[in-house]
Design a protein around this motif. Structure first.
Motif, mmCIF file in Angstrom:
data_model
loop_
_atom_site.group_PDB
_atom_site.id
_atom_site.type_symbol
_atom_site.label_atom_id
_atom_site.label_comp_id
_atom_site.label_asym_id
_atom_site.label_seq_id
_atom_site.Cartn_x
_atom_site.Cartn_y
_atom_site.Cartn_z
ATOM 1 N N UNK A 193 -2.994 8.007 7.198
ATOM 2 C CA UNK A 193 -4.313 8.992 7.281
ATOM 3 C C UNK A 193 -4.707 9.146 5.703
ATOM 4 N N UNK A 194 -3.757 9.012 4.706
ATOM 5 C CA UNK A 194 -4.212 9.102 3.463
ATOM 6 C C UNK A 194 -4.984 7.556 3.116
ATOM 7 N N UNK A 195 -4.511 6.499 3.519
ATOM 8 C CA UNK A 195 -5.114 5.292 3.236
ATOM 9 C C UNK A 195 -6.510 5.315 3.886
ATOM 10 N N UNK A 196 -6.575 5.722 5.079
ATOM 11 C CA UNK A 196 -8.014 5.625 5.592
ATOM 12 C C UNK A 196 -8.951 6.766 5.033
ATOM 13 N N UNK A 197 -8.204 7.956 4.464
ATOM 14 C CA UNK A 197 -9.225 9.026 3.887
ATOM 15 C C UNK A 197 -9.516 8.455 2.628
ATOM 16 N N UNK A 198 -8.843 7.802 1.892
ATOM 17 C CA UNK A 198 -9.157 7.378 0.480
ATOM 18 C C UNK A 198 -9.926 6.095 0.438
ATOM 19 N N UNK A 199 -10.088 5.527 1.598
ATOM 20 C CA UNK A 199 -10.966 4.015 2.006
ATOM 21 C C UNK A 199 -10.074 2.976 1.214
ATOM 22 N N UNK A 254 -8.277 1.236 2.889
ATOM 23 C CA UNK A 254 -8.260 0.069 4.066
ATOM 24 C C UNK A 254 -9.740 0.293 4.903
ATOM 25 N N UNK A 255 -10.424 -0.605 4.974
ATOM 26 C CA UNK A 255 -11.763 -0.567 5.433
ATOM 27 C C UNK A 255 -11.733 -0.923 6.961
ATOM 28 N N UNK A 256 -10.887 -1.931 7.638
ATOM 29 C CA UNK A 256 -11.300 -2.451 8.763
ATOM 30 C C UNK A 256 -10.639 -1.168 9.751
ATOM 31 N N UNK A 257 -9.621 -0.543 9.305
ATOM 32 C CA UNK A 257 -8.850 0.403 10.227
ATOM 33 C C UNK A 257 -9.841 1.713 10.156
ATOM 34 N N UNK A 258 -9.933 2.162 11.134
ATOM 35 C CA UNK A 258 -10.735 3.479 11.013
ATOM 36 C C UNK A 258 -9.997 4.720 11.938
ATOM 37 N N UNK A 259 -9.165 4.317 12.761
ATOM 38 C CA UNK A 259 -8.417 5.280 13.523
ATOM 39 C C UNK A 259 -6.771 4.992 13.203
ATOM 40 N N UNK A 260 -6.046 5.763 12.962
ATOM 41 C CA UNK A 260 -4.762 5.879 12.709
ATOM 42 C C UNK A 260 -3.999 5.594 13.862
ATOM 43 N N UNK A 261 -3.305 4.312 14.025
ATOM 44 C CA UNK A 261 -2.871 3.851 15.323
ATOM 45 C C UNK A 261 -1.423 4.450 15.597
ATOM 46 N N UNK A 262 -0.869 5.283 14.441
ATOM 47 C CA UNK A 262 0.330 5.937 14.729
ATOM 48 C C UNK A 262 0.351 7.370 15.306
ATOM 49 N N UNK A 263 -0.932 7.741 15.134
ATOM 50 C CA UNK A 263 -1.497 9.273 15.878
ATOM 51 C C UNK A 263 -0.708 9.437 17.401
ATOM 52 N N UNK A 294 1.113 -1.175 0.026
ATOM 53 C CA UNK A 294 0.021 0.007 -0.030
ATOM 54 C C UNK A 294 0.844 1.574 -0.205
ATOM 55 N N UNK A 295 2.203 1.297 0.615
ATOM 56 C CA UNK A 295 2.918 2.361 0.571
ATOM 57 C C UNK A 295 3.509 2.738 -0.564
ATOM 58 N N UNK A 296 4.009 1.800 -1.354
ATOM 59 C CA UNK A 296 4.140 1.818 -2.806
ATOM 60 C C UNK A 296 3.190 2.498 -3.768
ATOM 61 N N UNK A 297 1.956 2.010 -3.439
ATOM 62 C CA UNK A 297 0.694 2.836 -4.187
ATOM 63 C C UNK A 297 0.777 4.449 -3.725
ATOM 64 N N UNK A 298 0.980 4.633 -2.306
ATOM 65 C CA UNK A 298 0.782 5.911 -1.725
ATOM 66 C C UNK A 298 1.836 6.783 -2.469
ATOM 67 N N UNK A 299 3.270 6.080 -2.700
ATOM 68 C CA UNK A 299 4.490 6.841 -3.015
ATOM 69 C C UNK A 299 4.000 7.176 -4.620
ATOM 70 N N UNK A 300 3.473 6.408 -5.674
ATOM 71 C CA UNK A 300 3.205 6.656 -6.919
ATOM 72 C C UNK A 300 2.131 7.728 -6.810
ATOM 73 N N UNK A 301 1.302 7.910 -5.832
ATOM 74 C CA UNK A 301 0.181 8.930 -5.926
ATOM 75 C C UNK A 301 1.001 10.343 -5.664
ATOM 76 N N UNK A 302 1.646 10.226 -4.429
ATOM 77 C CA UNK A 302 2.440 11.512 -4.209
ATOM 78 C C UNK A 302 3.325 12.150 -5.187
ATOM 79 N N UNK A 303 4.077 11.163 -5.892
ATOM 80 C CA UNK A 303 5.006 11.589 -6.787
ATOM 81 C C UNK A 303 4.546 12.496 -7.992
ATOM 82 N N UNK A 304 3.292 12.657 -8.200
ATOM 83 C CA UNK A 304 2.767 13.466 -9.153
ATOM 84 C C UNK A 304 2.402 14.712 -8.696
#
Length: 324
Positions: free
Chosen positions: A96-102, A104-113, A21-31
Protein backbone atom coordinates in the motif's frame (compact mmCIF):
# COMPACT_ATOMS: atom_id res chain seq x y z
CA UNK A 1 29.56 -17.68 -44.22
CA UNK A 2 30.74 -14.09 -44.63
CA UNK A 3 27.15 -12.90 -44.95
CA UNK A 4 26.14 -14.41 -41.60
CA UNK A 5 23.76 -12.12 -39.73
CA UNK A 6 24.87 -11.25 -36.23
CA UNK A 7 22.00 -11.40 -33.77
CA UNK A 8 21.84 -8.56 -31.32
CA UNK A 9 21.33 -9.67 -27.75
CA UNK A 10 19.01 -7.33 -25.93
CA UNK A 11 19.27 -7.39 -22.15
CA UNK A 12 15.90 -7.43 -20.48
CA UNK A 13 15.87 -4.97 -17.63
CA UNK A 14 14.72 -6.64 -14.45
CA UNK A 15 12.19 -4.82 -12.32
CA UNK A 16 12.65 -4.01 -8.65
CA UNK A 17 12.38 -6.99 -6.33
CA UNK A 18 10.26 -7.45 -3.23
CA UNK A 19 13.38 -7.36 -1.03
CA UNK A 20 14.91 -4.28 -2.65
CA UNK A 21 11.78 -2.20 -2.23
CA UNK A 22 11.03 -3.56 1.23
CA UNK A 23 14.49 -2.46 2.38
CA UNK A 24 13.62 1.06 1.23
CA UNK A 25 10.29 0.80 3.09
CA UNK A 26 12.02 -0.24 6.30
CA UNK A 27 14.48 2.66 6.10
CA UNK A 28 11.57 5.05 5.65
CA UNK A 29 9.61 3.61 8.59
CA UNK A 30 12.62 3.50 10.91
CA UNK A 31 12.56 7.31 11.08
CA UNK A 32 9.17 7.44 12.78
CA UNK A 33 8.90 4.37 15.05
CA UNK A 34 10.42 3.35 18.35
CA UNK A 35 13.50 1.09 18.18
CA UNK A 36 11.77 -1.78 19.96
CA UNK A 37 8.88 -1.74 17.47
CA UNK A 38 11.34 -1.67 14.58
CA UNK A 39 13.32 -4.60 15.95
CA UNK A 40 10.34 -6.80 16.81
CA UNK A 41 8.10 -5.97 13.87
CA UNK A 42 9.91 -4.73 10.78
CA UNK A 43 13.25 -6.48 11.18
CA UNK A 44 11.64 -9.92 11.37
CA UNK A 45 9.91 -9.40 8.03
CA UNK A 46 13.10 -8.03 6.49
CA UNK A 47 15.19 -10.99 7.66
CA UNK A 48 12.60 -13.37 6.23
CA UNK A 49 12.96 -11.78 2.78
CA UNK A 50 16.75 -11.85 2.99
CA UNK A 51 16.78 -15.54 3.86
CA UNK A 52 13.96 -16.63 1.55
CA UNK A 53 15.20 -15.81 -1.94
CA UNK A 54 12.06 -17.31 -3.51
CA UNK A 55 10.00 -14.46 -2.08
CA UNK A 56 12.76 -11.86 -1.78
CA UNK A 57 13.61 -12.02 -5.50
CA UNK A 58 10.01 -11.71 -6.67
CA UNK A 59 9.59 -8.91 -9.20
CA UNK A 60 6.97 -6.84 -7.45
CA UNK A 61 5.89 -4.28 -10.05
CA UNK A 62 3.88 -6.34 -12.52
CA UNK A 63 0.39 -5.74 -13.87
CA UNK A 64 -0.92 -9.21 -13.00
CA UNK A 65 0.93 -10.45 -9.92
CA UNK A 66 0.98 -14.20 -9.44
CA UNK A 67 3.14 -14.25 -6.35
CA UNK A 68 0.50 -13.99 -3.62
CA UNK A 69 0.17 -17.74 -3.07
CA UNK A 70 3.95 -18.11 -3.06
CA UNK A 71 4.22 -15.55 -0.25
CA UNK A 72 1.48 -17.20 1.83
CA UNK A 73 2.93 -20.70 1.50
CA UNK A 74 6.47 -19.53 2.30
CA UNK A 75 5.27 -17.77 5.46
CA UNK A 76 3.28 -20.81 6.58
CA UNK A 77 6.29 -23.09 6.12
CA UNK A 78 8.61 -20.80 8.07
CA UNK A 79 6.52 -19.47 10.96
CA UNK A 80 3.68 -20.25 13.30
CA UNK A 81 0.36 -19.09 11.89
CA UNK A 82 0.21 -16.10 14.26
CA UNK A 83 3.68 -14.88 13.25
CA UNK A 84 2.97 -15.59 9.58
CA UNK A 85 -0.18 -13.48 9.79
CA UNK A 86 1.69 -10.60 11.47
CA UNK A 87 4.32 -10.54 8.69
CA UNK A 88 1.66 -10.89 6.00
CA UNK A 89 -0.11 -7.80 7.40
CA UNK A 90 3.25 -6.03 7.31
CA UNK A 91 3.60 -6.91 3.61
CA UNK A 92 0.08 -5.60 2.96
CA UNK A 93 1.01 -2.25 4.48
CA UNK A 94 4.27 -2.22 2.54
CA UNK A 95 2.60 -2.64 -0.87
CA UNK A 96 0.00 0.00 0.00
CA UNK A 97 2.90 2.34 0.87
CA UNK A 98 4.66 1.55 -2.42
CA UNK A 99 1.53 2.23 -4.50
CA UNK A 100 0.69 5.43 -2.62
CA UNK A 101 4.18 6.88 -3.03
CA UNK A 102 4.35 5.65 -6.65
CA UNK A 103 7.37 3.48 -5.99
CA UNK A 104 5.74 1.02 -8.35
CA UNK A 105 3.77 2.08 -11.42
CA UNK A 106 2.29 -1.00 -13.08
CA UNK A 107 0.60 -2.29 -9.95
CA UNK A 108 -2.49 -0.22 -9.17
CA UNK A 109 -4.32 -2.43 -6.65
CA UNK A 110 -2.77 -4.16 -3.64
CA UNK A 111 -2.97 -7.91 -4.43
CA UNK A 112 -2.63 -8.83 -0.75
CA UNK A 113 -5.73 -6.94 0.33
CA UNK A 114 -8.49 -9.05 1.89
CA UNK A 115 -6.37 -12.21 1.93
CA UNK A 116 -5.63 -12.38 5.66
CA UNK A 117 -8.15 -15.21 5.93
CA UNK A 118 -5.72 -17.40 3.98
CA UNK A 119 -3.57 -17.47 7.10
CA UNK A 120 -5.69 -18.55 10.04
CA UNK A 121 -4.03 -18.24 13.44
CA UNK A 122 -4.89 -20.69 16.17
CA UNK A 123 -7.91 -19.45 18.04
CA UNK A 124 -6.49 -19.18 21.51
CA UNK A 125 -8.43 -17.29 24.09
CA UNK A 126 -6.67 -14.00 24.61
CA UNK A 127 -6.17 -13.00 28.21
CA UNK A 128 -7.56 -9.48 28.34
CA UNK A 129 -7.77 -9.45 32.13
CA UNK A 130 -4.43 -7.98 33.19
CA UNK A 131 -5.29 -8.64 36.82
CA UNK A 132 -4.33 -12.27 36.22
CA UNK A 133 -0.88 -11.01 35.19
CA UNK A 134 -0.45 -9.27 38.53
CA UNK A 135 1.13 -10.48 41.74
CA UNK A 136 -0.75 -10.33 45.00
CA UNK A 137 0.54 -7.99 47.70
CA UNK A 138 1.89 -11.01 49.60
CA UNK A 139 3.71 -12.30 46.50
CA UNK A 140 5.17 -8.84 45.89
CA UNK A 141 6.49 -8.72 49.45
CA UNK A 142 7.93 -12.24 49.15
CA UNK A 143 9.76 -11.33 45.96
CA UNK A 144 11.25 -8.14 47.38
CA UNK A 145 12.26 -9.87 50.61
CA UNK A 146 13.97 -12.67 48.67
CA UNK A 147 15.96 -10.11 46.67
CA UNK A 148 16.89 -8.12 49.79
CA UNK A 149 18.07 -11.19 51.72
CA UNK A 150 19.81 -13.01 48.87
CA UNK A 151 23.27 -14.37 49.63
CA UNK A 152 24.42 -12.94 46.29
CA UNK A 153 25.53 -9.27 46.33
CA UNK A 154 24.66 -9.03 42.63
CA UNK A 155 21.02 -9.85 43.39
CA UNK A 156 20.78 -7.61 46.47
CA UNK A 157 22.08 -4.70 44.38
CA UNK A 158 18.75 -4.54 42.53
CA UNK A 159 16.44 -4.49 45.55
CA UNK A 160 15.75 -0.74 45.27
CA UNK A 161 15.24 -1.01 41.52
CA UNK A 162 12.59 -3.73 41.81
CA UNK A 163 10.97 -1.93 44.75
CA UNK A 164 10.72 1.16 42.56
CA UNK A 165 8.99 -0.82 39.80
CA UNK A 166 6.47 -2.32 42.22
CA UNK A 167 5.67 0.95 44.02
CA UNK A 168 5.45 3.31 41.02
CA UNK A 169 4.04 1.06 38.28
CA UNK A 170 6.42 2.62 35.77
CA UNK A 171 7.71 0.67 32.79
CA UNK A 172 11.17 -0.91 33.25
CA UNK A 173 12.39 1.14 30.27
CA UNK A 174 11.36 4.30 32.14
CA UNK A 175 12.91 3.25 35.46
CA UNK A 176 16.38 2.66 34.04
CA UNK A 177 16.27 6.10 32.37
CA UNK A 178 15.49 8.07 35.56
CA UNK A 179 18.23 10.48 36.66
CA UNK A 180 18.50 12.35 39.96
CA UNK A 181 17.52 15.61 38.24
CA UNK A 182 14.12 14.03 37.47
CA UNK A 183 13.25 14.24 41.17
CA UNK A 184 11.47 17.54 41.78
CA UNK A 185 11.70 19.46 45.05
CA UNK A 186 12.40 17.68 48.32
CA UNK A 187 11.26 14.29 47.01
CA UNK A 188 7.89 15.68 45.93
CA UNK A 189 7.51 14.39 42.36
CA UNK A 190 9.25 12.19 39.81
CA UNK A 191 9.25 13.49 36.27
CA UNK A 192 9.20 10.54 33.87
CA UNK A 193 10.20 11.94 30.48
CA UNK A 194 12.42 9.40 28.73
CA UNK A 195 12.98 5.70 28.22
CA UNK A 196 15.86 3.40 27.36
CA UNK A 197 14.89 0.70 24.88
CA UNK A 198 16.60 -2.19 23.14
CA UNK A 199 17.18 -1.52 19.43
CA UNK A 200 19.09 -3.21 16.62
CA UNK A 201 21.96 -0.87 17.45
CA UNK A 202 21.91 -1.70 21.17
CA UNK A 203 20.42 0.27 24.05
CA UNK A 204 19.07 3.65 23.03
CA UNK A 205 17.72 6.52 25.13
CA UNK A 206 14.60 8.20 23.75
CA UNK A 207 13.04 11.48 24.80
CA UNK A 208 9.36 11.17 25.66
CA UNK A 209 7.33 8.18 26.78
CA UNK A 210 5.29 5.53 25.01
CA UNK A 211 1.96 7.38 25.20
CA UNK A 212 2.92 10.91 26.28
CA UNK A 213 5.77 13.41 26.43
CA UNK A 214 6.10 13.18 30.21
CA UNK A 215 4.15 12.55 33.39
CA UNK A 216 4.55 13.54 37.02
CA UNK A 217 4.35 10.96 39.79
CA UNK A 218 3.75 12.16 43.38
CA UNK A 219 6.33 10.62 45.71
CA UNK A 220 4.90 8.91 48.80
CA UNK A 221 6.86 7.70 51.82
CA UNK A 222 7.55 4.28 50.28
CA UNK A 223 9.12 5.75 47.15
CA UNK A 224 10.93 8.47 49.11
CA UNK A 225 12.53 5.78 51.26
CA UNK A 226 13.70 3.97 48.11
CA UNK A 227 15.38 7.13 46.82
CA UNK A 228 17.08 7.90 50.14
CA UNK A 229 18.51 4.38 50.38
CA UNK A 230 19.57 4.43 46.74
CA UNK A 231 21.27 7.82 47.16
CA UNK A 232 23.47 6.35 49.90
CA UNK A 233 24.21 3.18 47.97
CA UNK A 234 24.32 4.20 44.30
CA UNK A 235 27.70 3.79 42.56
CA UNK A 236 29.01 6.79 40.64
CA UNK A 237 28.00 7.01 37.00
CA UNK A 238 28.54 9.63 34.32
CA UNK A 239 24.87 10.10 33.46
CA UNK A 240 23.80 10.54 37.11
CA UNK A 241 21.27 7.72 36.75
CA UNK A 242 19.35 6.57 39.81
CA UNK A 243 19.42 2.84 38.98
CA UNK A 244 22.42 1.23 37.30
CA UNK A 245 24.46 -1.97 37.34
CA UNK A 246 27.06 -2.52 40.06
CA UNK A 247 29.60 -0.89 37.75
CA UNK A 248 27.46 2.16 37.10
CA UNK A 249 26.36 1.07 33.62
CA UNK A 250 22.87 1.07 32.09
CA UNK A 251 20.76 -1.84 33.30
CA UNK A 252 20.08 -4.41 30.58
CA UNK A 253 16.64 -5.68 31.52
CA UNK A 254 16.97 -8.95 29.60
CA UNK A 255 20.13 -9.88 31.48
CA UNK A 256 18.48 -8.99 34.77
CA UNK A 257 15.44 -11.09 33.94
CA UNK A 258 17.51 -14.25 33.47
CA UNK A 259 19.99 -13.67 36.31
CA UNK A 260 17.74 -12.23 39.02
CA UNK A 261 14.03 -12.28 38.24
CA UNK A 262 13.55 -15.83 36.96
CA UNK A 263 15.66 -17.53 39.68
CA UNK A 264 13.88 -15.60 42.45
CA UNK A 265 10.39 -16.57 41.25
CA UNK A 266 11.50 -20.16 40.70
CA UNK A 267 12.95 -20.47 44.21
CA UNK A 268 9.77 -19.01 45.71
CA UNK A 269 7.63 -21.34 43.56
CA UNK A 270 5.62 -18.35 42.33
CA UNK A 271 4.13 -18.70 38.85
CA UNK A 272 6.35 -16.91 36.37
CA UNK A 273 5.28 -13.49 35.15
CA UNK A 274 7.40 -11.00 33.26
CA UNK A 275 9.03 -8.09 35.14
CA UNK A 276 6.48 -5.87 33.37
CA UNK A 277 3.94 -7.44 35.73
CA UNK A 278 5.25 -5.12 38.44
CA UNK A 279 3.30 -2.46 36.52
CA UNK A 280 0.16 -4.60 36.35
CA UNK A 281 0.54 -5.26 40.08
CA UNK A 282 0.74 -1.57 40.98
CA UNK A 283 -2.36 -0.75 38.93
CA UNK A 284 -4.39 -3.67 40.29
CA UNK A 285 -3.47 -3.05 43.94
CA UNK A 286 -4.11 0.70 43.57
CA UNK A 287 -7.61 0.05 42.25
CA UNK A 288 -8.27 -2.53 44.95
CA UNK A 289 -7.17 0.07 47.53
CA UNK A 290 -9.97 2.34 46.31
CA UNK A 291 -8.17 4.75 43.98
CA UNK A 292 -10.24 6.21 41.17
CA UNK A 293 -9.49 4.79 37.71
CA UNK A 294 -8.80 8.27 36.31
CA UNK A 295 -6.21 8.95 39.02
CA UNK A 296 -4.45 5.63 38.44
CA UNK A 297 -4.25 6.28 34.70
CA UNK A 298 -2.55 9.62 35.38
CA UNK A 299 0.04 7.91 37.57
CA UNK A 300 1.00 5.22 35.07
CA UNK A 301 0.35 6.89 31.71
CA UNK A 302 -2.37 4.56 30.45
CA UNK A 303 -5.55 5.72 28.77
CA UNK A 304 -8.72 5.43 30.91
CA UNK A 305 -10.16 3.06 28.28
CA UNK A 306 -7.19 0.69 28.68
CA UNK A 307 -7.47 0.73 32.46
CA UNK A 308 -11.22 0.15 32.44
CA UNK A 309 -10.91 -2.65 29.91
CA UNK A 310 -8.07 -4.58 31.49
CA UNK A 311 -8.15 -3.80 35.20
CA UNK A 312 -11.50 -2.39 36.28
CA UNK A 313 -13.78 -5.00 34.75
CA UNK A 314 -16.73 -6.05 36.89
CA UNK A 315 -19.01 -9.04 36.54
CA UNK A 316 -22.38 -7.74 35.28
CA UNK A 317 -24.09 -10.06 37.76
CA UNK A 318 -22.48 -8.16 40.65
CA UNK A 319 -23.71 -4.74 39.52
CA UNK A 320 -26.66 -3.35 41.43
CA UNK A 321 -28.66 -0.59 39.76
CA UNK A 322 -29.57 2.12 42.29
CA UNK A 323 -33.04 3.59 42.65
CA UNK A 324 -32.89 6.93 40.87
Amino acid sequence: NKYRVLKKVVAVEKGITFLELFEEYVIDKKKSIRPTTFKNKYLMALNFLRQNTVVGNIEIDVEEPEYVDKIIQSLKCKFSEETALAIFVQFQAFITWAIKLKKIKKLRINPLTSLKSEIKPNKRKKNDDYKTLSFSADERDEILNAIATSDKPFVRHYYNYYSFLFYTGCRPSEAIAVVWDDIIGDYEFIRFNKAITDSVDGLKELEGLKTQDYRLFPINNQVKDIFIKQKEYQPNNLKNRVFTTQRGKIIETRTLRSRVWQPILSNLKIDYKKPYSTRHTFITLSLEAGMDVKDVTKLVGNSPITTYKHYASTDIRQIQVPNL
